[in-house]
Design an enzyme around this catalytic site. Structure first.
Site: not given
Ligand SMILES: NC(=O)c1ccc[n+]([C@@H]2O[C@H](COP(=O)([O-])OP(=O)(O)OC[C@H]3O[C@@H](n4cnc5c(N)ncnc54)[C@H](O)[C@@H]3O)[C@@H](O)[C@H]2O)c1
Length: 259
Positions: A19, A143, A156, A160, A190-191
């Site tokens: 994202i 989230s 988690y 949140k 979708a990640t």
């Molecule tokens: N993918 C989902 O379904 C989903 C749903 C709801 C919320 N989210 C939230 O969206 C956000 C992004 O999620 P995503 O799916 O793109 O995740 P992702 O794992 O694809 O990417 C997350 C990125 O954050 C970086 N990261 C993690 N911890 C870190 C830290 N301590 N310092 C610096 N960088 C750090 C990782 O290296 C990674 O590049 C998150 O907060 C997640 O909780 C995701």
């Protein structure tokens, strides 16, 4: 190239993939200047290369949001490279799922350090500059776990929920100074994170199909759909949107149960 973010200098955390990267691409297309951070240097370098090829104005740094000193340094570095930051997106986050009574202190602390304290570290570093410049937006990527619970995902959702509390609290504290603090609540997107979640099941394809079936529309979100909503929230198009949360989950969280 659009102009919806002309003049915005935005720090995005966790911008190397998923994202965060989708937001970086979308914001760059609307003329934002970006400063991207991630703790994964290799992925971040790939993302920065790809964005530079599109002509984006950006700087970057490998940094961990749990390190408050490093974040203060990043904010100063960003000012030198793209100009003083006037917007922040707290996106970096990690899934930490454990059985509650088996959650040791290290697991609990990792969850809260990244998903809550990391966002606060970035707010604390960026807010003084926002206030001095007359305000600016902060967007926290929360989230649907911020207001609903999926069993077996502890702690988690607790973190949140607290991120939503941080959003509301700071939104009220600084509303009179032009700062807007909002949250965006994606459902499944979708990640890689979601692919990893499916891969933890004995039958990942069945887990994937089960997730799709849960959704009223039979699918989950793309990162770009989340980025488009974030674009609106970080722009100047919604100046009275503050201390609130926008849900983007295809209707999943209001469904009592699948038909
Ligand atoms: N993918 C989902 O379904 C989903 C749903 C709801 C919320 N989210 C939230 O969206 C956000 C992004 O999620 P995503 O799916 O793109 O995740 P992702 O794992 O694809 O990417 C997350 C990125 O954050 C970086 N990261 C993690 N911890 C870190 C830290 N301590 N310092 C610096 N960088 C750090 C990782 O290296 C990674 O590049 C998150 O907060 C997640 O909780 C995701």
């Amino acid at each position: 190239m659009g102009t919806r973010l002309t003049g915005k200098r935005i720090l995005i955390t966790g911008a190397a993939q998923g994202i965060g990267l989708a937001m970086a691409k979308t914001f760059a297309r609307e003329d934002a200047s970006l400063f991207l951070i991630d703790r994964d240097g290799a992925e971040l370098a790939l993302a920065v290369d790809a964005l530079r090829q599109t002509g984006a104005t950006l700087g970057s740094a490998v940094a961990d949001i749990t390190d408050a000193g490093a974040i203060t340094a990043v904010v100063a570095q960003a000012a030198g490279e793209i100009g003083r930051l006037n917007a922040l997106v707290n996106n970096a986050g990690v899934n930490v799922f454990a059985e509650p009574l088996e959650t040791d202190d290290a697991t609990w602390n990792r969850c809260f350090d990244i998903n809550l304290k990391g966002a606060w570290n970035c707010c604390k570093a960026v807010l003084p500059g926002l206030i001095e410049q007359g305000g600016g937006p902060i967007l926290n990527i929360a989230s649907t776990h911020a207001f609903t619970i999926i069993p077996h995902t502890f702690p988690y959702p607790v973190a949140k929920h607290a991120l939503l509390g941080l959003t509301r609290s700071l939104g009220l504290e600084y509303a009179g100074r032009g700062v807007r603090v909002n949250a965006l609540a994606p459902g499944y997107v979708a990640t890689q994170k979601v692919i990893d979640y499916w891969n933890d099941f004995a039958d990942p394809e069945a887990a994937r199909a089960a997730t799709m079936k849960l959704h009223p529309g039979g699918r989950i979100a793309t990162p770009e759909e989340i980025a488009n909503a974030a674009l609106f929230m970080i722009s100047d198009e919604c100046p009275f949107m503050n201390a609130t949360c926008l849900t983007i989950d295809g209707g999943l969280s209001v469904q009592q149960h699948p038909a």
